[in-house]
Design a protein around this motif. Structure first.
Motif, PDB file in Angstrom:
ATOM      1  N   GLU A   1     -11.877 -12.606  -0.552  1.00 36.51           N
ATOM      2  CA  GLU A   1     -12.167 -12.676   0.875  1.00 36.51           C
ATOM      3  C   GLU A   1     -11.254 -11.659   1.542  1.00 36.51           C
ATOM      4  O   GLU A   1     -10.045 -11.666   1.317  1.00 36.51           O
ATOM      5  CB  GLU A   1     -11.878 -14.072   1.415  1.00 36.51           C
ATOM      6  N   ILE A   2     -11.835 -10.770   2.337  1.00 38.99           N
ATOM      7  CA  ILE A   2     -11.058  -9.733   3.015  1.00 38.99           C
ATOM      8  C   ILE A   2     -11.165  -9.965   4.517  1.00 38.99           C
ATOM      9  O   ILE A   2     -12.264 -10.156   5.049  1.00 38.99           O
ATOM     10  CB  ILE A   2     -11.575  -8.326   2.647  1.00 38.99           C
ATOM     11  N   TYR A   3     -10.006  -9.979   5.177  1.00 36.32           N
ATOM     12  CA  TYR A   3      -9.991 -10.166   6.618  1.00 36.32           C
ATOM     13  C   TYR A   3      -8.829  -9.380   7.229  1.00 36.32           C
ATOM     14  O   TYR A   3      -7.948  -8.907   6.511  1.00 36.32           O
ATOM     15  CB  TYR A   3      -9.906 -11.654   6.984  1.00 36.32           C
ATOM     16  N   ILE A   4      -8.841  -9.238   8.535  1.00 35.23           N
ATOM     17  CA  ILE A   4      -7.804  -8.523   9.267  1.00 35.23           C
ATOM     18  C   ILE A   4      -6.921  -9.546   9.983  1.00 35.23           C
ATOM     19  O   ILE A   4      -7.425 -10.384  10.738  1.00 35.23           O
ATOM     20  CB  ILE A   4      -8.407  -7.547  10.309  1.00 35.23           C
ATOM     21  N   ASN A   5      -5.608  -9.475   9.749  1.00 30.78           N
ATOM     22  CA  ASN A   5      -4.648 -10.315  10.456  1.00 30.78           C
ATOM     23  C   ASN A   5      -4.599  -9.839  11.901  1.00 30.78           C
ATOM     24  O   ASN A   5      -4.268  -8.685  12.175  1.00 30.78           O
ATOM     25  CB  ASN A   5      -3.274 -10.199   9.790  1.00 30.78           C
ATOM     26  N   LYS A   6      -4.937 -10.721  12.843  1.00 34.45           N
ATOM     27  CA  LYS A   6      -5.051 -10.327  14.257  1.00 34.45           C
ATOM     28  C   LYS A   6      -3.711  -9.950  14.876  1.00 34.45           C
ATOM     29  O   LYS A   6      -3.665  -9.127  15.784  1.00 34.45           O
ATOM     30  CB  LYS A   6      -5.707 -11.444  15.063  1.00 34.45           C
TER      31      LYS A   6
ATOM     32  N   ASN B   1      -2.672  -6.613  12.534  1.00 35.01           N
ATOM     33  CA  ASN B   1      -3.758  -5.664  12.255  1.00 35.01           C
ATOM     34  C   ASN B   1      -3.778  -5.224  10.790  1.00 35.01           C
ATOM     35  O   ASN B   1      -4.302  -4.171  10.462  1.00 35.01           O
ATOM     36  CB  ASN B   1      -3.692  -4.449  13.177  1.00 35.01           C
ATOM     37  N   GLU B   2      -3.191  -6.022   9.927  1.00 34.23           N
ATOM     38  CA  GLU B   2      -3.114  -5.717   8.502  1.00 34.23           C
ATOM     39  C   GLU B   2      -4.343  -6.274   7.778  1.00 34.23           C
ATOM     40  O   GLU B   2      -4.805  -7.373   8.068  1.00 34.23           O
ATOM     41  CB  GLU B   2      -1.841  -6.349   7.927  1.00 34.23           C
ATOM     42  N   LYS B   3      -4.861  -5.478   6.845  1.00 28.47           N
ATOM     43  CA  LYS B   3      -6.002  -5.914   6.027  1.00 28.47           C
ATOM     44  C   LYS B   3      -5.475  -6.823   4.918  1.00 28.47           C
ATOM     45  O   LYS B   3      -4.621  -6.425   4.126  1.00 28.47           O
ATOM     46  CB  LYS B   3      -6.704  -4.695   5.441  1.00 28.47           C
ATOM     47  N   ILE B   4      -5.986  -8.047   4.839  1.00 25.57           N
ATOM     48  CA  ILE B   4      -5.534  -9.044   3.870  1.00 25.57           C
ATOM     49  C   ILE B   4      -6.676  -9.337   2.902  1.00 25.57           C
ATOM     50  O   ILE B   4      -7.806  -9.573   3.320  1.00 25.57           O
ATOM     51  CB  ILE B   4      -5.123 -10.364   4.562  1.00 25.57           C
ATOM     52  N   THR B   5      -6.361  -9.324   1.604  1.00 22.82           N
ATOM     53  CA  THR B   5      -7.328  -9.711   0.579  1.00 22.82           C
ATOM     54  C   THR B   5      -6.830 -10.989  -0.080  1.00 22.82           C
ATOM     55  O   THR B   5      -5.721 -11.039  -0.608  1.00 22.82           O
ATOM     56  CB  THR B   5      -7.481  -8.617  -0.488  1.00 22.82           C
ATOM     57  N   SER B   6      -7.652 -12.008  -0.028  1.00 25.92           N
ATOM     58  CA  SER B   6      -7.327 -13.293  -0.629  1.00 25.92           C
ATOM     59  C   SER B   6      -8.250 -13.507  -1.831  1.00 25.92           C
ATOM     60  O   SER B   6      -9.467 -13.449  -1.695  1.00 25.92           O
ATOM     61  CB  SER B   6      -7.527 -14.405   0.399  1.00 25.92           C
TER      62      SER B   6
END
Length: 146
Positions: free
Chosen positions: A38-43, A46-51
């Motif tokens: 799951e890939i999302y952006i930390n609001k 603004n860092e791209k996070i891959t879980s």
């Protein structure tokens, strides 16, 4: 609705090659781990996070042999199955628990056969084509369908 449903659908990459275990009587099982991301952006940063979530998969008999033959670490696969939990006693007397996906259907999305140099297929068995998209072999490449 009075019934229940236990169905899992996953698309992911193999974490390792299929590990086979053979039983008396000719039955076998294959086990492997599947990674889904799951890939999302930390609001706030603004860092791209891959879980990454890891799933333990179990395939039985002929399906296990096909998976062992055609799949290797990193290959992408679509699976359908059901969740099954089990427990057992370890050698030290503690009770161990695990949750697995009992695979009932699968489709290879990429395989080690695609990543190696294409050689003539001398096997009598081939991978089942489960791509249901219509083929337009009769149409020229630049012909639009509308």
């Amino acid at each position: 609705m009075n019934g229940t449903l236990n169905k899992v659908m996953l698309i992911g990459h193999l974490g390792d090659d299929v590990k086979m275990h053979y039983f008396d009587g000719g039955n076998c099982i294959g086990r492997f781990q599947l990674a889904t991301n799951e890939i999302y952006i930390n609001k706030t940063t603004n860092e791209k996070i891959t879980s990454t979530e890891w799933h333990n998969l179990v395939v039985r008999n002929k399906a296990a042999e096909i998976c062992e033959k055609y799949l290797s670490k990193g290959d992408k696969i679509y699976i359908e199955g059901r969740i099954k939990s089990r427990q057992w006693q370890a050698e030290d007397g503690t009770t161990k628990y695990t949750t697995e996906i009992q695979v009932t259907e699968f489709t290879f999305l990429t395989t080690k056969k695609e990543t190696t140099i294409q050689k003539p297929n001398t096997d009598s068995e081939s991978v089942k084509n489960t791509n249901f998209e219509a083929t337009n072999e009769d149409l020229p490449i630049n012909d639009l369908p509308f």
